[in-house]
Motif scaffolding. Sequence first.
Motif, short mmCIF file in Angstrom:
data_model
loop_
_atom_site.label_atom_id
_atom_site.label_comp_id
_atom_site.label_asym_id
_atom_site.label_seq_id
_atom_site.Cartn_x
_atom_site.Cartn_y
_atom_site.Cartn_z
N ARG A 145 0.82 -1.21 0.00
CA ARG A 145 0.00 0.00 0.00
C ARG A 145 0.85 1.26 0.00
O ARG A 145 0.48 2.28 -0.59
CB ARG A 145 -0.95 -0.02 1.21
N HIS A 146 2.01 1.19 0.65
CA HIS A 146 2.95 2.32 0.59
C HIS A 146 3.38 2.57 -0.85
O HIS A 146 3.46 3.72 -1.29
CB HIS A 146 4.17 2.02 1.47
N HIS A 147 3.64 1.53 -1.60
CA HIS A 147 4.05 1.69 -3.00
C HIS A 147 2.91 2.22 -3.86
O HIS A 147 3.13 3.05 -4.75
CB HIS A 147 4.56 0.37 -3.55
N ILE A 148 1.72 1.76 -3.61
CA ILE A 148 0.57 2.22 -4.41
C ILE A 148 0.31 3.70 -4.18
O ILE A 148 0.03 4.45 -5.13
CB ILE A 148 -0.68 1.38 -4.07
N TYR A 149 0.41 4.14 -2.93
CA TYR A 149 0.05 5.52 -2.58
C TYR A 149 1.24 6.32 -2.06
O TYR A 149 1.09 7.19 -1.20
CB TYR A 149 -1.05 5.52 -1.52
N SER A 150 2.40 6.05 -2.59
CA SER A 150 3.60 6.71 -2.09
C SER A 150 3.48 8.23 -2.13
O SER A 150 3.08 8.83 -3.14
CB SER A 150 4.80 6.28 -2.94
N VAL A 153 -0.52 12.17 1.24
CA VAL A 153 -0.56 12.50 2.67
C VAL A 153 -1.76 11.89 3.40
O VAL A 153 -1.81 11.92 4.63
CB VAL A 153 -0.54 14.02 2.90
N GLU A 154 -2.71 11.34 2.67
CA GLU A 154 -3.85 10.70 3.32
C GLU A 154 -3.81 9.19 3.23
O GLU A 154 -4.43 8.51 4.06
CB GLU A 154 -5.16 11.20 2.69
N LYS A 155 -3.07 8.63 2.26
CA LYS A 155 -3.13 7.19 2.04
C LYS A 155 -1.79 6.46 2.16
O LYS A 155 -1.78 5.23 2.29
CB LYS A 155 -3.73 6.91 0.66
N ASP A 156 -0.68 7.18 2.09
CA ASP A 156 0.62 6.54 2.27
C ASP A 156 0.74 6.07 3.72
O ASP A 156 0.19 6.68 4.63
CB ASP A 156 1.74 7.52 1.94
#
Length: 431
Positions: A145-150, A153-156
């Motif tokens: 999920r970190h890679h998807i939303y790198s 500021v709301e999803k990383d």
Amino acid sequence: METERTGFQTQNEPHPTELVKGGHVNQKVSISELRKAIPDYCFQPSLARSFFYLARDLTYSTILLCALYYSLQTSLVRNSSALYYAVVSTYGICQGIVWTGLWVIAHDCGHSGFSTSSAVNDTVGFLLHSSLLAPYFSWKSTHRRHHIYSNHVEKDLNYVPPSRSEYAAKIGRAVETLDEAGQDAPVVLFLRILLQQVIGWNWYIMSNITCPPSAVAKKGMSAWRHSHFDPWGAMFRESEVAAVVLSDLGCLATIAALYKLYQVFGSFETLFWVYIVPWSWVNHWIVMITYLHHTHPNLPKYTAESWTFLRGATATIDRDFGIIGTHFLHHISSDHVTHHLFSRIPHYHTRAASEAIIPLLGNHYHGRGQFRYKDVQIAFRDCQWVEKDEEKDKTFGLYKDNSEASPRDQALWYRAGVSPAPEYKMRGVGA
């Protein structure tokens, strides 16, 4: 196409860090164009080659263990406390670097970069990460999920900085007085960095402290339900429960094996130097690698309106760490931008992929840095919170000087400040 210069300053910068500028902003480059520029072989894991690097690192580890054993048998080392501590400390540092390489191989497995077989990837990754007390499937999920939303500021989920108001509340100051807040004294800065490097990884795994509450799968749970070891906690969906339980069992098996080793050794001191010290060095390197790649005063973060996958994936830095980074850490530091764009590329192909796509990125390639304590100081001191900065947006090339900025063309930029009290829970959640 916008062609303003940007990137990191290399002269007359108050916080020097040698970085190479990226060229001109290329707002039109697409993921598909970048993919086409990379040779096809870069996306094909070689099982033989992957196992070669695994075997090589395991051989290094075995050699270090044997060297430690035979060194401790010599009368010279047995009769000298200074030599004894020099030997065990050197072993710990060197073994920590080697085990970090094994950790990176397991990380590649989580990205399907070790083999074309998911069973092989998960088996190797599970065994390696479990042996280092890292919950493989749990971290694989949050890291994905970190890679998807790198840099969203709301999803990383990693190293997401607070806003002006959140930061003001953390340090107990009025929002309008932050510009006069000052900075930490050098000794305070050192102690805060030391705390992060010593316990940062373990506390992150236990409490997910670098994540905003908006990014977790289940909202409204207590601070102590944000652990990577909690199958039914805030971090995971119901479909992931079995995998998280398996991750926990893998770590418990390693703890049981360590207890058996303690009984065999008959001494906690031996276990401490053989396993705990190099394991602690692994945790240090993992924190330093991830922190420095995503934290610098000139790296943007993005809101929901301005974030795109390409912007987020490229808002990181490649950092050179000499032979340690390329040989022992498998290019995880030197080709991190490519890894964020195409995480399935095996580590032994990332250099070729980087050479193919960096010329196309323009200013979306933020540059190359180094891997020093000074760089950690810069990141820690000057990256406490984020807010909008019109001048930086223009310099970066998000919009033209004479145009009116829309929300999609506004980034968030780091600001300096004093360190807040050490965090013990993820911000925005109850006790």
